[in-house]
Design a protein around this motif. Sequence first.
Motif, PDB file in Angstrom:
ATOM      1  N   GLU A   1      30.020  35.531  52.516  1.00 26.80           N
ATOM      2  CA  GLU A   1      30.350  35.687  51.099  1.00 26.80           C
ATOM      3  C   GLU A   1      31.595  34.869  50.756  1.00 26.80           C
ATOM      4  O   GLU A   1      32.602  34.908  51.461  1.00 26.80           O
ATOM      5  CB  GLU A   1      30.610  37.162  50.792  1.00 26.80           C
ATOM      6  N   GLY A   2      31.503  34.111  49.664  1.00 22.73           N
ATOM      7  CA  GLY A   2      32.666  33.351  49.191  1.00 22.73           C
ATOM      8  C   GLY A   2      32.818  31.980  49.810  1.00 22.73           C
ATOM      9  O   GLY A   2      33.749  31.245  49.452  1.00 22.73           O
ATOM     10  N   LEU A   3      31.944  31.613  50.724  1.00 21.61           N
ATOM     11  CA  LEU A   3      32.020  30.300  51.351  1.00 21.61           C
ATOM     12  C   LEU A   3      31.415  29.251  50.425  1.00 21.61           C
ATOM     13  O   LEU A   3      30.236  29.314  50.073  1.00 21.61           O
ATOM     14  CB  LEU A   3      31.278  30.303  52.690  1.00 21.61           C
ATOM     15  N   SER A   4      32.232  28.266  50.019  1.00 20.91           N
ATOM     16  CA  SER A   4      31.737  27.182  49.179  1.00 20.91           C
ATOM     17  C   SER A   4      30.811  26.286  49.988  1.00 20.91           C
ATOM     18  O   SER A   4      30.910  26.206  51.219  1.00 20.91           O
ATOM     19  CB  SER A   4      32.910  26.359  48.638  1.00 20.91           C
ATOM     20  N   ASP A   5      29.924  25.585  49.299  1.00 20.90           N
ATOM     21  CA  ASP A   5      28.995  24.696  49.980  1.00 20.90           C
ATOM     22  C   ASP A   5      29.779  23.653  50.777  1.00 20.90           C
ATOM     23  O   ASP A   5      30.623  22.926  50.231  1.00 20.90           O
ATOM     24  CB  ASP A   5      28.091  24.004  48.968  1.00 20.90           C
ATOM     25  N   THR A   6      29.499  23.576  52.060  1.00 20.51           N
ATOM     26  CA  THR A   6      30.245  22.668  52.936  1.00 20.51           C
ATOM     27  C   THR A   6      29.482  22.471  54.227  1.00 20.51           C
ATOM     28  O   THR A   6      28.534  23.200  54.525  1.00 20.51           O
ATOM     29  CB  THR A   6      31.653  23.233  53.239  1.00 20.51           C
ATOM     30  N   LYS A   7      29.900  21.485  55.011  1.00 25.80           N
ATOM     31  CA  LYS A   7      29.318  21.283  56.330  1.00 25.80           C
ATOM     32  C   LYS A   7      30.088  22.120  57.326  1.00 25.80           C
ATOM     33  O   LYS A   7      31.324  22.141  57.314  1.00 25.80           O
ATOM     34  CB  LYS A   7      29.363  19.811  56.733  1.00 25.80           C
TER      35      LYS A   7
ATOM     36  N   HIS B   1      25.081  30.459  53.104  1.00 26.59           N
ATOM     37  CA  HIS B   1      24.065  30.679  54.144  1.00 26.59           C
ATOM     38  C   HIS B   1      23.830  29.392  54.927  1.00 26.59           C
ATOM     39  O   HIS B   1      23.763  28.299  54.373  1.00 26.59           O
ATOM     40  CB  HIS B   1      22.742  31.134  53.524  1.00 26.59           C
ATOM     41  N   PHE B   2      23.707  29.519  56.241  1.00 21.98           N
ATOM     42  CA  PHE B   2      23.333  28.396  57.086  1.00 21.98           C
ATOM     43  C   PHE B   2      22.736  28.922  58.384  1.00 21.98           C
ATOM     44  O   PHE B   2      22.924  30.087  58.763  1.00 21.98           O
ATOM     45  CB  PHE B   2      24.526  27.480  57.377  1.00 21.98           C
TER      46      PHE B   2
END
Length: 370
Positions: A34-40, A63-64
């Motif tokens: 939760e709260g993780l911005s789109d990123t690698k 999600h990943f």
Amino acid sequence: MKKVLSFLSVLALLITACNAPNNDKGFIINAQIEGLSDTKVFLQEYTEGEMVTIDSAESVGGHFVMEGKLDAPKFLYLFLGKQGRAQFFVENAPIELTGTIKDMENAKINGSSAQDVYQTYLDLVRPYEEQKNELIKQWKSATQDNDTVKLKEIDVAYSEADSIQSVLVETFIDENPASVVSPYLVRSKLIYNLDRDELQDYIDAFSKEISKHPYVEVLRDRSAKLEAVAVGKQAPDFTMADNEGGEITLSDLQGNVLLVDFWASWCSPCRAENPNVVAAYQKYHDKGFDILGVSLDNDRDKWLAAIEADNLGWHHVSDLKGWKNAASRMYGVMSIPHSVLLDKDGKIIAHNLRGEELHEKLEEIFSVDD
């Protein structure tokens, strides 16, 4: 303490599942943060002083999914761009990771039995970690206020908490010889303060199931290095570039009592100890005392500047590879300053003599010669 030991004894019977054979299909980490911005994001292992990427993925909406296969359960690091990280044991199994980006320390990991064991350890030592962290804050405040009375109280309290925690770690390892968490804890928490015999006792106590785990192999390699540089052994020879454009071979310096001094320009404790070493050199050099400084620097200019600034008028070598310095690895150096004292025939007399201990040992040696 008896309650703790009893708890750990019961725990040892409950966690043998951590040694179950790995899933041949490898691991799958399904994460929702939760709260993780789109990123690698990157899954990495710390090995040989470097971070090695095992897998990477694009996180979308927090999600990943990551996949791979390990030769054994290992402690890995999950880097979430610049937003945070998590660290946990991964094994070849389906693993679910859930949490919030603001509190990754308390993220939930399900599916890794080794992580279940490690989480039990974390829960066990958490009160003492929190106590020590609070004492560090108090120490900083007392230092600013120059409150010497408070500083002494904090030192006592910190030592007590640290001692209790050390006993818990040691007991946890002793009670769980079949868990891969145990050699990991020896490697990450205890190894700096263990002599060869103490380290070998831990290695011998690990169960057959984990005897070939990479973490045990690291400890076994460390034990062999400590044995090779034990007191009474001939110092391992090496040749390395010096500070004047030539080379120095350790064995060429035989004939004098020799201090092999591992240090670096960036090491504050090393620089603080240098005046003591200079004083010893000036007092005993004419009697047959010499020094070979082995620098763990990367920057030649900073290395040379430190030699001049600290008035280090003895032999100096470095391959400018930092912690990968070949001689330091040969001698099992894991922290600096680190020193090895050799007799005139190149046999090891003592390790890590600092301050007055160095002067006392040299006085003992040269008073006999007189």
